[in-house]
Design a protein around this motif. Structure first.
Motif, PDB file in Angstrom:
ATOM      1  N   ILE A 257       0.846  -1.190   0.000  1.00  0.00           N
ATOM      2  CA  ILE A 257       0.000   0.000   0.000  1.00  0.00           C
ATOM      3  C   ILE A 257       0.880   1.237   0.000  1.00  0.00           C
ATOM      4  O   ILE A 257       2.102   1.143   0.134  1.00  0.00           O
ATOM      5  N   THR A 258       0.279   2.398  -0.157  1.00  0.00           N
ATOM      6  CA  THR A 258       1.044   3.640  -0.141  1.00  0.00           C
ATOM      7  C   THR A 258       1.406   4.004   1.297  1.00  0.00           C
ATOM      8  O   THR A 258       0.799   3.528   2.263  1.00  0.00           O
ATOM      9  N   ASP A 261      -1.606   5.499   3.012  1.00  0.00           N
ATOM     10  CA  ASP A 261      -2.570   4.524   3.525  1.00  0.00           C
ATOM     11  C   ASP A 261      -2.041   3.827   4.776  1.00  0.00           C
ATOM     12  O   ASP A 261      -2.796   3.557   5.719  1.00  0.00           O
ATOM     13  N   GLY A 264      -2.462   6.114   7.543  1.00  0.00           N
ATOM     14  CA  GLY A 264      -3.860   6.116   7.953  1.00  0.00           C
ATOM     15  C   GLY A 264      -4.187   4.968   8.892  1.00  0.00           C
ATOM     16  O   GLY A 264      -4.961   5.120   9.836  1.00  0.00           O
ATOM     17  N   GLN A 265      -3.588   3.806   8.648  1.00  0.00           N
ATOM     18  CA  GLN A 265      -3.800   2.677   9.559  1.00  0.00           C
ATOM     19  C   GLN A 265      -3.232   2.982  10.941  1.00  0.00           C
ATOM     20  O   GLN A 265      -3.835   2.633  11.973  1.00  0.00           O
TER      21      GLN A 265
END
Length: 361
Positions: A257-258, A261, A264-265
Motif C-alpha cells: 500500500i502507499t 494509507d 492512515g492505519q
C-alpha cells in the motif's frame, strides 16, 4: 506498489487527535530558562566533546526543555531544568549507542549511579554515568525518596537492556514484521522513565500501591503505544536514511500500500488507543487506596496523576513536531508527502464531520 501521479503528490494531512481537556500550554519563559540550564550542564559535564558534537546538540538543533515542558506543562518551573538535562543527556547517549549497544553490566551501573551507589570494584564512571550520578544527586537533594530513585533507576536499566532497533533491522536477512516491531518498540520506547519524571516535575510521588494499580500500568502501556504512533510517523525519512525499521514502512511492505494509507492505519490505531485511555481516565480505579473511587470513579489520591498524565500525551507528541531531528512535513518514497500534526476534537462534532478517528466512532 502504487506509483504516485498527478494529485497523488498533494500533501496528505495526518492528524493525531486528542480531547481538548488533555491539552495544556507550557510556559515559553520556563522553556528558555531550562534550555539554558541544560546547555550549560552539557558543557560542564563534558557531554559534547567536539565541535561537531556541540553543533549537533546545540539549541539550534535540539531544545531539550521543549520535551520536558510540553510533557509536564504544569510541572514546577524550578524542576524543568533538571528534566531538560535528563532528556538531553539521554538523547545524546541514545545516539551514541544506537548501533552498538552497551556492555552487559552497564544497565545495572546506570541504576546504581542514579541511586547513589558506589561503582563496582572502583570502576571509573564514563561521562554518561557521571551525568546519571549527578542527576541522582539532584533528585535526592530535591526530596525524591529512595523508593522513587530505585524505580526510575530500574526503568532506565530496563531501557538500556532492551535491544535497539538495529537488532531487528535485518533479523535472519529480513526486515521485521510490523507486529514484531511494534512489540519491541513499545518496550524500548523509553516512555517508562520519561513518565516516571512526571512525579519529579510535580514534587509528588505515587505510593507503591498506586504505581502497581491496573489503572496506572494501563496508562504507562498506552503511553508507549501513543509514542510509537507519533515517533514513527515523523521519523519515516530519518529511519529510511539511517537504515532503521519503521512501523509505517513495515505496513507498506507487508500490504503493498502507499505510505499515506499505511499512515492512515497507524492513525486509526492511535485513535483506538486514545479511546481506551478516555475510558481508563474516566474510571480511574481506586488508585491502590483500597477504597471506592471518588467522583466519576476516580480516586482522589490518584486524580492529580491522571490529570497530568492526560496532559503528557499531546505534549509529548507536540514536542516531537518541534524537534529539528524529526519531520512533521516530509516527502515519502512513494505517494503524497505527509503532514503530521495534532489537534483536539469534540466527539459529537467529529462524528458529524466523519473524521477518521476511532475514538469518535
Amino acid at each position: 506498489m502504487t506509483t504516485p501521479t498527478g494529485d497523488d503528490r498533494t500533501v496528505r494531512a495526518i492528524t493525531l487527535w486528542f480531547p481538548p481537556e488533555w491539552t495544556a500550554p507550557p510556559d515559553e519563559a520556563v522553556i528558555g530558562a531550562a534550555d539554558q540550564q541544560a546547555m550549560e550542564w552539557r558543557d560542564a559535564m563534558g557531554l559534547a566533546r567536539t565541535d561537531a558534537e556541540r553543533a549537533k546538540w546545540s539549541l539550534s538543533m535540539v531544545r531539550p526543555a521543549v520535551y520536558g515542558c510540553y510533557s509536564f506543562p504544569n510541572g514546577l518551573a524550578e524542576r524543568q531544568g533538571t528534566c531538560a538535562k535528563f532528556l538531553l543527556m539521554w538523547a545524546i547517549h541514545d545516539d551514541q549507542i544506537e548501533h552498538t549497544g552497551v556492555p552487559a553490566d552497564y544497565p545495572r551501573r546506570v541504576s546504581d549511579a542514579i541511586r547513589g551507589l558506589p561503582a563496582p570494584d572502583g570502576l571509573p564512571d564514563d561521562r554518561f554515568l557521571r551525568c546519571w550520578r549527578d542527576l541522582g544527586d539532584t533528585f535526592r537533594d530535591d526530596g525524591m525518596s529512595p523508593r522513587w530513585l530505585e524505580r526510575i533507576g530500574s526503568s532506565m536499566a530496563d531501557w538500556y537492556r532492551t535491544p535497539g532497533r538495529p537488532a531487528l533491522t535485518r533479523h535472519g536477512g529480513q526486515w521485521p514484521r510490523s507486529e514484531d516491531y511494534w512489540a519491541l518498540r513499545t518496550v524500548n520506547s523509553g516512555m517508562y522513565p520519561w513518565l516516571d519524571l512526571l512525579e519529579y516535575a510535580h514534587a509528588r510521588e505515587l505510593t507503591p500501591a498506586q504505581r502497581a494499580s491496573p489503572t496506572v500500568e494501563s496508562v504507562y502501556r498506552a503511553t508507549c503505544e501513543l509514542y510509537m504512533c507519533c515517533n514513527d510517523l515523523v521519523s519515516i525519512g530519518k529511519d529510511r536514511a539511517d537504515g532503521l525499521p519503521n512501523i509505517v514502512a513495515a505496513l507498506v511492505r507487508e500490504q503493498d500500500i502507499t505510505y499515506a494509507d499505511a499512515a492512515g492505519q497507524l492513525l486509526d490505531r492511535h485513535g483506538a488507543i486514545v479511546k481506551d485511555l478516555i475510558a481508563t481516565f474516566a474510571a480511574g480505579g481506586d488508585g491502590g487506596s483500597g477504597g471506592a473511587g471518588g467522583a466519576g470513579g476516580v480516586a482522589p489520591e490518584l486524580a492529580w496523576w491522571l490529570a497530568e498524565a492526560r496532559h503528557y500525551q499531546p505534549g509529548m507528541a507536540n514536542s516531537h513536531f518541534l524537534a529539528t531531528r524529526y519531520e512533521p512535513v516530509a516527502p515519502m518514497p512513494t505517494g503524497p508527502p505527509l503532514h503530521v500534526r495534532t489537534n483536539t476534537f469534540d466527539p459529537t462534532t467529529a462524528r458529524r464531520a466523519g473524521l477518521r478517528l476511532s475514538a469518535c466512532r
